[in-house]
Design a protein around this motif. Structure first.
Motif, PDB file in Angstrom:
ATOM      1  N   SER A  19       0.887   0.536 -15.586  1.00  0.00           N
ATOM      2  CA  SER A  19       0.929  -0.934 -15.695  1.00  0.00           C
ATOM      3  C   SER A  19       1.282  -1.603 -14.369  1.00  0.00           C
ATOM      4  O   SER A  19       0.513  -2.412 -13.842  1.00  0.00           O
ATOM      5  N   PHE A  20       2.448  -1.272 -13.814  1.00  0.00           N
ATOM      6  CA  PHE A  20       2.884  -1.907 -12.566  1.00  0.00           C
ATOM      7  C   PHE A  20       1.961  -1.536 -11.412  1.00  0.00           C
ATOM      8  O   PHE A  20       1.644  -2.381 -10.558  1.00  0.00           O
ATOM      9  N   ALA A  21       1.503  -0.279 -11.391  1.00  0.00           N
ATOM     10  CA  ALA A  21       0.622   0.152 -10.306  1.00  0.00           C
ATOM     11  C   ALA A  21      -0.688  -0.623 -10.306  1.00  0.00           C
ATOM     12  O   ALA A  21      -1.229  -0.928  -9.236  1.00  0.00           O
ATOM     13  N   TYR A  22      -1.220  -0.958 -11.486  1.00  0.00           N
ATOM     14  CA  TYR A  22      -2.445  -1.758 -11.533  1.00  0.00           C
ATOM     15  C   TYR A  22      -2.217  -3.135 -10.912  1.00  0.00           C
ATOM     16  O   TYR A  22      -3.077  -3.658 -10.185  1.00  0.00           O
ATOM     17  N   LEU A  70      -7.858   0.131   1.005  1.00  0.00           N
ATOM     18  CA  LEU A  70      -7.155   0.637  -0.167  1.00  0.00           C
ATOM     19  C   LEU A  70      -7.332   2.149  -0.317  1.00  0.00           C
ATOM     20  O   LEU A  70      -6.477   2.826  -0.887  1.00  0.00           O
ATOM     21  N   MET A  71      -8.436   2.684   0.217  1.00  0.00           N
ATOM     22  CA  MET A  71      -8.672   4.117   0.138  1.00  0.00           C
ATOM     23  C   MET A  71      -7.574   4.915   0.847  1.00  0.00           C
ATOM     24  O   MET A  71      -7.345   6.092   0.555  1.00  0.00           O
ATOM     25  N   LEU A  72      -6.860   4.277   1.772  1.00  0.00           N
ATOM     26  CA  LEU A  72      -5.805   4.967   2.517  1.00  0.00           C
ATOM     27  C   LEU A  72      -4.681   5.453   1.610  1.00  0.00           C
ATOM     28  O   LEU A  72      -3.942   6.367   1.975  1.00  0.00           O
ATOM     29  N   VAL A  73      -4.554   4.853   0.426  1.00  0.00           N
ATOM     30  CA  VAL A  73      -3.501   5.293  -0.491  1.00  0.00           C
ATOM     31  C   VAL A  73      -3.715   6.750  -0.898  1.00  0.00           C
ATOM     32  O   VAL A  73      -2.760   7.461  -1.226  1.00  0.00           O
ATOM     33  N   THR A  74      -4.971   7.200  -0.838  1.00  0.00           N
ATOM     34  CA  THR A  74      -5.285   8.586  -1.172  1.00  0.00           C
ATOM     35  C   THR A  74      -4.576   9.555  -0.232  1.00  0.00           C
ATOM     36  O   THR A  74      -4.245  10.679  -0.624  1.00  0.00           O
ATOM     37  N   LEU A  82       0.835  -1.200   0.000  1.00  0.00           N
ATOM     38  CA  LEU A  82       0.000   0.000   0.000  1.00  0.00           C
ATOM     39  C   LEU A  82       0.876   1.258   0.000  1.00  0.00           C
ATOM     40  O   LEU A  82       0.614   2.217  -0.749  1.00  0.00           O
ATOM     41  N   ILE A  83       1.925   1.246   0.816  1.00  0.00           N
ATOM     42  CA  ILE A  83       2.857   2.366   0.843  1.00  0.00           C
ATOM     43  C   ILE A  83       3.583   2.486  -0.499  1.00  0.00           C
ATOM     44  O   ILE A  83       3.774   3.594  -1.025  1.00  0.00           O
ATOM     45  N   LEU A  84       3.974   1.342  -1.068  1.00  0.00           N
ATOM     46  CA  LEU A  84       4.618   1.346  -2.383  1.00  0.00           C
ATOM     47  C   LEU A  84       3.709   1.986  -3.423  1.00  0.00           C
ATOM     48  O   LEU A  84       4.163   2.803  -4.243  1.00  0.00           O
ATOM     49  N   LEU A  85       2.433   1.647  -3.380  1.00  0.00           N
ATOM     50  CA  LEU A  85       1.476   2.217  -4.327  1.00  0.00           C
ATOM     51  C   LEU A  85       1.361   3.725  -4.138  1.00  0.00           C
ATOM     52  O   LEU A  85       1.285   4.483  -5.117  1.00  0.00           O
ATOM     53  N   GLY A  86       1.347   4.178  -2.886  1.00  0.00           N
ATOM     54  CA  GLY A  86       1.293   5.615  -2.622  1.00  0.00           C
ATOM     55  C   GLY A  86       2.507   6.341  -3.156  1.00  0.00           C
ATOM     56  O   GLY A  86       2.398   7.440  -3.716  1.00  0.00           O
ATOM     57  N   SER A  89       3.988   9.960  -9.921  1.00  0.00           N
ATOM     58  CA  SER A  89       3.410  10.131 -11.262  1.00  0.00           C
ATOM     59  C   SER A  89       3.132  11.594 -11.585  1.00  0.00           C
ATOM     60  O   SER A  89       3.190  11.997 -12.758  1.00  0.00           O
ATOM     61  N   PHE A  90       2.859  12.406 -10.573  1.00  0.00           N
ATOM     62  CA  PHE A  90       2.573  13.824 -10.825  1.00  0.00           C
ATOM     63  C   PHE A  90       3.831  14.550 -11.304  1.00  0.00           C
ATOM     64  O   PHE A  90       3.775  15.368 -12.229  1.00  0.00           O
ATOM     65  N   LEU A  91       4.979  14.246 -10.684  1.00  0.00           N
ATOM     66  CA  LEU A  91       6.234  14.834 -11.131  1.00  0.00           C
ATOM     67  C   LEU A  91       6.595  14.321 -12.523  1.00  0.00           C
ATOM     68  O   LEU A  91       7.043  15.098 -13.383  1.00  0.00           O
ATOM     69  N   ALA A  92       6.418  13.022 -12.765  1.00  0.00           N
ATOM     70  CA  ALA A  92       6.766  12.450 -14.063  1.00  0.00           C
ATOM     71  C   ALA A  92       5.925  13.071 -15.175  1.00  0.00           C
ATOM     72  O   ALA A  92       6.436  13.394 -16.252  1.00  0.00           O
ATOM     73  N   THR A  93       4.628  13.249 -14.915  1.00  0.00           N
ATOM     74  CA  THR A  93       3.762  13.876 -15.911  1.00  0.00           C
ATOM     75  C   THR A  93       4.190  15.305 -16.174  1.00  0.00           C
ATOM     76  O   THR A  93       4.266  15.746 -17.330  1.00  0.00           O
ATOM     77  N   ARG A  94       4.484  16.047 -15.105  1.00  0.00           N
ATOM     78  CA  ARG A  94       4.893  17.442 -15.290  1.00  0.00           C
ATOM     79  C   ARG A  94       6.208  17.539 -16.053  1.00  0.00           C
ATOM     80  O   ARG A  94       6.399  18.456 -16.860  1.00  0.00           O
ATOM     81  N   THR A  95       7.102  16.602 -15.834  1.00  0.00           N
ATOM     82  CA  THR A  95       8.363  16.585 -16.565  1.00  0.00           C
ATOM     83  C   THR A  95       8.120  16.355 -18.055  1.00  0.00           C
ATOM     84  O   THR A  95       8.706  17.039 -18.909  1.00  0.00           O
ATOM     85  N   ALA A  96       7.251  15.409 -18.388  1.00  0.00           N
ATOM     86  CA  ALA A  96       6.938  15.136 -19.793  1.00  0.00           C
ATOM     87  C   ALA A  96       6.278  16.337 -20.457  1.00  0.00           C
ATOM     88  O   ALA A  96       6.508  16.612 -21.636  1.00  0.00           O
ATOM     89  N   LEU A  97       5.471  17.083 -19.705  1.00  0.00           N
ATOM     90  CA  LEU A  97       4.747  18.227 -20.263  1.00  0.00           C
ATOM     91  C   LEU A  97       5.672  19.376 -20.651  1.00  0.00           C
ATOM     92  O   LEU A  97       5.248  20.292 -21.368  1.00  0.00           O
ATOM     93  N   ASP A  98       6.930  19.350 -20.222  1.00  0.00           N
ATOM     94  CA  ASP A  98       7.876  20.379 -20.640  1.00  0.00           C
ATOM     95  C   ASP A  98       8.135  20.305 -22.146  1.00  0.00           C
ATOM     96  O   ASP A  98       8.515  21.298 -22.762  1.00  0.00           O
TER      97      ASP A  98
END
Length: 300
Positions: free
Chosen positions: A231-234, A249-253, A14-18, A24-33
């Motif tokens: 993929s891996f997160a699913y 599982l909601m705790l990951v939020t 669960l911690i790994l998923l968090g 993912s937010f940093l990775a997306t922002r990096t790609a958006l450059d």
């Protein structure tokens, strides 16, 4: 209904998923450059689907069959991937990735509301209603009431992120109503395939043919959001779901925003107003009240 207890292994995953989803937010922002938001989503869903299908076949599974199930997967792909991923990516062009992660925490709140409206066994109790109200108070605090009245590009971006979380809430109800009996891994691969197909037309029309001549950092961001945070997160998600149950599982939020905040601060020098942290605290309180376990422990 009692909560499923969480084993040490489930806590670890669960911690790994968090951590994965926080990154993912940093990775997306990096790609958006370098890449547009629609192109980012096309790469994310297409690569993720391409990774999952060999795993499906290696496990002796097969692709879903029948027009009804593929129609349900198409809607699921729209609600759970294509539309929310696009809204999140567009919004991240104008607001910090850390703030995006905080607003993304409303997914569970919208899920509770929509489930209560759609399913007879998911009624909105007084406890859940209180949690929803406190959670939304946290969202308003994080955004800032004044920003909601201005509707500039930044406030519009924040509303787009909230629109994405509303889509996630709808997708949860849709999955429960239409995808029962379908193996989770098959559903994920089929859904992502549909998502990628849905993204082709809008991406070509708005941003043109995706380029493969990208910088190493952009490719790193795209590969992370597709291979790791999708993929891996699913795979991790469904393992934790089986071990700990949907309620736990909601705790990951609650685990995702701190990771995104730290990464945003150290990698992109993002700074949040104190109101954003207060909003996150209120949102966390609301989610914990919806979860209910702390209140039950106090009653023992």
């Amino acid at each position: 209904m009692t909560q499923t207890s969480i084993s040490t292994r489930a806590w670890a995953e669960l911690i790994l998923l968090g951590v994965i989803w926080g990154g993912s937010f940093l990775a997306t922002r990096t790609a958006l450059d370098e890449v547009g938001p629609l192109t980012t989503v096309l790469w994310r869903t297409g690569l993720a689907a391409a990774i999952l299908w060999p795993i499906v076949w290696a496990k002796g599974m097969r692709a879903p069959r029948g027009g009804r199930i593929w129609g349900a997967l198409l809607v699921m792909g729209l609600l759970n991937n294509a539309l929310p991923f696009s809204l999140l990516a567009w919004g991240q062009q104008y607001i910090a990735s850390s703030l995006t992660s905080i607003l993304n925490g409303t997914t569970a709140i919208f899920g509770v509301i929509i489930a209560a409206l759609v399913f007879a066994d998911e009624r909105l109790t007084a406890r859940k209603s209180l949690g929803v109200l406190i959670g939304f108070a946290g969202v308003i605090t994080a955004i800032g009431p004044a920003a909601l009245m201005e509707f500039d590009i930044r406030s519009t971006a924040q509303l787009a992120v909230l629109g994405a979380t509303f889509c996630y809430g709808l997708s949860g109800a849709w999955a429960r109503a239409t995808l029962r009996g379908l193996a989770p891994l098959e559903a994920a691969a089929g859904m992502l395939t549909c998502s990628a197909v849905l993204m082709i037309g809008p991406t070509l029309a708005v941003e043109g043919l995706p380029s493969v001549s990208l910088s190493a950092s952009t490719w790193a961001g795209l590969i992370y959001v597709s291979a790791i945070s999708t993929s891996f997160a699913y795979l991790v998600y469904y393992r934790v779901l089986a071990m700990a149950g949907a309620g736990n599982l909601m705790l990951v939020t609650l685990m995702t925003p701190p990771v995104a905040i730290v990464l945003g601060a150290y990698v992109r020098d993002e700074a949040l107003l104190p109101s954003a942290y207060l909003g996150l605290a209120l949102l966390a309180v609301g989610l914990l009240i919806i979860d209910g376990r702390l209140l039950r422990k106090r009653a023992i």
